[in-house]
Design a protein around this motif. Sequence first.
Motif, short mmCIF file in Angstrom:
data_model
loop_
_atom_site.label_atom_id
_atom_site.label_comp_id
_atom_site.label_asym_id
_atom_site.label_seq_id
_atom_site.Cartn_x
_atom_site.Cartn_y
_atom_site.Cartn_z
N ALA A 145 0.81 -1.22 0.00
CA ALA A 145 0.00 0.00 0.00
C ALA A 145 0.84 1.27 0.00
O ALA A 145 0.49 2.27 -0.62
CB ALA A 145 -0.94 0.00 1.21
N GLY A 146 1.99 1.22 0.73
CA GLY A 146 2.76 2.43 0.91
C GLY A 146 3.48 2.92 -0.33
O GLY A 146 3.78 4.10 -0.44
N HIS A 147 3.77 2.01 -1.29
CA HIS A 147 4.60 2.43 -2.41
C HIS A 147 4.13 1.93 -3.78
O HIS A 147 4.35 2.59 -4.78
CB HIS A 147 6.03 1.96 -2.20
CG HIS A 147 6.18 0.47 -2.16
ND1 HIS A 147 5.87 -0.28 -1.06
CD2 HIS A 147 6.60 -0.40 -3.11
CE1 HIS A 147 6.11 -1.55 -1.32
NE2 HIS A 147 6.54 -1.66 -2.55
N ARG A 148 3.46 0.77 -3.82
CA ARG A 148 3.18 0.15 -5.12
C ARG A 148 2.26 1.00 -6.01
O ARG A 148 2.58 1.23 -7.18
CB ARG A 148 2.60 -1.24 -4.90
CG ARG A 148 2.60 -2.11 -6.12
CD ARG A 148 3.99 -2.54 -6.54
NE ARG A 148 4.62 -3.46 -5.62
CZ ARG A 148 5.76 -4.09 -5.84
NH1 ARG A 148 6.41 -3.89 -6.98
NH2 ARG A 148 6.29 -4.90 -4.95
N PRO A 149 1.11 1.49 -5.51
CA PRO A 149 0.25 2.31 -6.39
C PRO A 149 0.96 3.57 -6.89
O PRO A 149 0.78 3.97 -8.04
CB PRO A 149 -0.94 2.66 -5.49
CG PRO A 149 -0.98 1.57 -4.48
CD PRO A 149 0.47 1.25 -4.23
N TYR A 150 1.77 4.19 -6.00
CA TYR A 150 2.50 5.38 -6.41
C TYR A 150 3.54 5.04 -7.47
O TYR A 150 3.74 5.79 -8.43
CB TYR A 150 3.18 6.02 -5.19
CG TYR A 150 4.06 7.19 -5.54
CD1 TYR A 150 3.49 8.41 -5.93
CD2 TYR A 150 5.45 7.08 -5.51
CE1 TYR A 150 4.30 9.48 -6.26
CE2 TYR A 150 6.25 8.15 -5.85
CZ TYR A 150 5.67 9.35 -6.21
OH TYR A 150 6.47 10.41 -6.56
N GLN A 151 4.20 3.88 -7.31
CA GLN A 151 5.18 3.44 -8.30
C GLN A 151 4.51 3.20 -9.65
O GLN A 151 5.09 3.51 -10.70
CB GLN A 151 5.88 2.16 -7.83
CG GLN A 151 6.90 2.40 -6.73
CD GLN A 151 7.55 1.12 -6.25
OE1 GLN A 151 7.04 0.02 -6.47
NE2 GLN A 151 8.68 1.24 -5.58
N GLN A 154 3.94 6.57 -11.11
CA GLN A 154 5.21 7.10 -11.60
C GLN A 154 5.62 6.42 -12.91
O GLN A 154 6.10 7.06 -13.84
CB GLN A 154 6.31 6.88 -10.55
CG GLN A 154 6.54 8.07 -9.65
CD GLN A 154 7.82 7.92 -8.85
OE1 GLN A 154 8.22 6.82 -8.48
NE2 GLN A 154 8.48 9.03 -8.57
N GLN A 155 5.43 5.09 -12.95
CA GLN A 155 5.80 4.33 -14.13
C GLN A 155 4.95 4.73 -15.33
O GLN A 155 5.45 4.87 -16.45
CB GLN A 155 5.63 2.83 -13.85
CG GLN A 155 6.55 1.94 -14.67
CD GLN A 155 7.99 2.05 -14.23
OE1 GLN A 155 8.32 1.75 -13.10
NE2 GLN A 155 8.85 2.46 -15.14
N MET A 157 3.54 7.65 -15.78
CA MET A 157 3.96 8.98 -16.19
C MET A 157 5.31 8.93 -16.92
O MET A 157 5.52 9.63 -17.91
CB MET A 157 4.07 9.90 -14.97
CG MET A 157 2.76 10.14 -14.25
SD MET A 157 1.48 10.81 -15.34
CE MET A 157 0.04 9.98 -14.75
N SER A 158 6.21 8.07 -16.41
CA SER A 158 7.52 7.92 -17.07
C SER A 158 7.36 7.36 -18.47
O SER A 158 8.09 7.73 -19.39
CB SER A 158 8.42 7.00 -16.24
OG SER A 158 8.73 7.60 -15.01
N LEU A 159 6.41 6.44 -18.64
CA LEU A 159 6.16 5.88 -19.96
C LEU A 159 5.66 6.96 -20.92
O LEU A 159 6.09 7.03 -22.08
CB LEU A 159 5.13 4.74 -19.87
CG LEU A 159 5.65 3.39 -19.36
CD1 LEU A 159 4.49 2.40 -19.25
CD2 LEU A 159 6.72 2.84 -20.28
N ILE A 160 4.74 7.79 -20.44
CA ILE A 160 4.24 8.89 -21.27
C ILE A 160 5.39 9.80 -21.68
O ILE A 160 5.56 10.14 -22.86
CB ILE A 160 3.16 9.69 -20.51
CG1 ILE A 160 1.90 8.82 -20.29
CG2 ILE A 160 2.78 10.96 -21.27
CD1 ILE A 160 0.89 9.44 -19.35
N SER A 161 6.20 10.19 -20.67
CA SER A 161 7.34 11.08 -20.93
C SER A 161 8.35 10.40 -21.85
O SER A 161 8.87 11.00 -22.79
CB SER A 161 8.01 11.44 -19.59
OG SER A 161 9.16 12.21 -19.80
#
Length: 619
Positions: A145-151, A154-155, A157-161
Amino acid sequence: MAMNEEDLRIISMDNIIKSFRYWPRIIRLLWNTDWKKLIAIMSLNLLQGISPVIILILTKDLINSITYSWTKGFNVILRAFILLAVFTIISQLIGLALSYIESLFKVLLTNRINRLIMEKSVSLSLKDFENSDVQDALKLAQNEAGHRPYQIMQQMMSLISGIVTLISAASMLIIFRWWMAFILLIIPFTSFYSFLRIGQLDFLIQYNRIPKMRKAWYYSFLMTNDKNFKEVKLYQLGKYLVKCYNNLFRGFYKEDRSIAKKRLKAGIVFQLINMVVNVTMMLVVIRAAFVREIEIGTVVAFTQAITMTQSNSQSLISGILSLCQHNLFLKQLFIFLDLKVNKCHKVNRDITRIETIEFKNVSFKYPDNSKYALHNVSFKIKSGETMAIVGRNGSGKTTLMKLLTQLYDDFEGDIFINGVSIRSFDQEDLRNHMAVVFQDFVQYELSMRLNIGFGNVNRIYHSDELLDAVRSAGIDSLVEELPKGLDTQIGRLFEHGCQLSGGQWQRVAIARAFMRKADVYILDEPSSMLDPESELQVFEKFRELINKNIGIFISHRYTSIKYADHILLLDEGKVIEHGKHNELMKNNGMYSYLYNMQLAAYSSNDKEDEVYGMVSGNR
């Protein structure tokens, strides 16, 4: 819950693709967290994606302008330099703004998911909570819960970028040599299957590790919790528990090292391939410059475009693989959040007051247990009456209370409230009319106010009502002696806490029940930690409090329950005897036997105390 190698088909490519069906829920989760910040993050990622290529083009123009300046003057260089400097500053500001907004969004997202997990946990039944598979799912959900959804965000967004950067950089190479862009885009895909397989194995290891991780946590908890400290110290368990923890950790490390080696080997192979391709492309560009096909600035731009295309295509594949793995883990979060909550059928009936409770042929088995914990139990009690439930350990006393409070609802027979089946009422509404002190009551490491006020959270700051409950439980002198009265921190978990004895904690739990202002009061072993004098005071207060209410208490001390209106003796889940104290004593059955045996034990202890006192006095 454990998987083996054969079960990797469960996380095959087909199922990984299917796991992307959770994306709408992920996006909805992100949107509901803070849609304004989400839009800002997406916009800044798009700008960040195009920035490297713009800087690359401006760098090319700056270098080429040096040649042009020989005939057109220094202003050509200055203009190109200013453009590059300004956009570099803008690019840096975009990165800083993105980092700032993402850090805030991460906090909000983590908080939201933790709240969803807690809300789901509260909605589960006791049957669910005592299920080891549910506990494993809960542990996995908490871990991720603490990191996976945020990762995942991020992933994404990084793919879009990365896609924007990749398309822009590849476009420059297509103009020069189309096949170079094609090769640079294709090469990373050759590593996809190998790294996907490693990701599958990693997920398999993490998935199978959950029960062991819970056990490792428990070993750590035993050694770091103040309630366990005395026994761990006395029995010298520290070294053994540390050894158990280390054995589990060594197993985790061995598995992690195996995966790390596989990643290292695959990484070396594909990095060598990439280096060969990269060097070859560079030679093609340098050759073109040598034959004066392109300018020096363009050489710099193309070499950078090669590096950028290669790194971004690799990042794209790596990002897709990471998303696949994240999806597998996130799936476990949604599995927990989607656990079915068994809801009883409800008729539109409101409870204004509980006047009568009746058990009629009630039987119950615990999950995965063929033996009845209760079998054909029947009795009735009404307002103004008290009932004592007695019996040996394991006779079903506490189980009976769990059914009455609807902690378990899958029983046979029926329980009637005011003549109506308990299944017809909303469980939360029903519990609002009950106050319970369980044998394993909670010691809240919070303020005394909250410890008592939790009995009625809507009245926590009504000090007069809290003090009434304090007096009813006979702990008014204890509260008066505390440094900050009701607002004193209790327990040693947090600073400035005052520790209580076992008996004092139990009285606090009783005060919490008295705070409820309920129709039914249930005390499960309310005197297990109390001395005889305190026990007598508690039962006297309890009888005063009952008045026009229903009082039910479970006790092993038969001398404390002789004045109850009803006494129910259970044995192996069945009602063996039922009546008043005098009636049961005349029957000369099991109740009479147990009562006299306990009375004899007390008398023996009294004589021993008297002898001890005489001996002590002679000294």
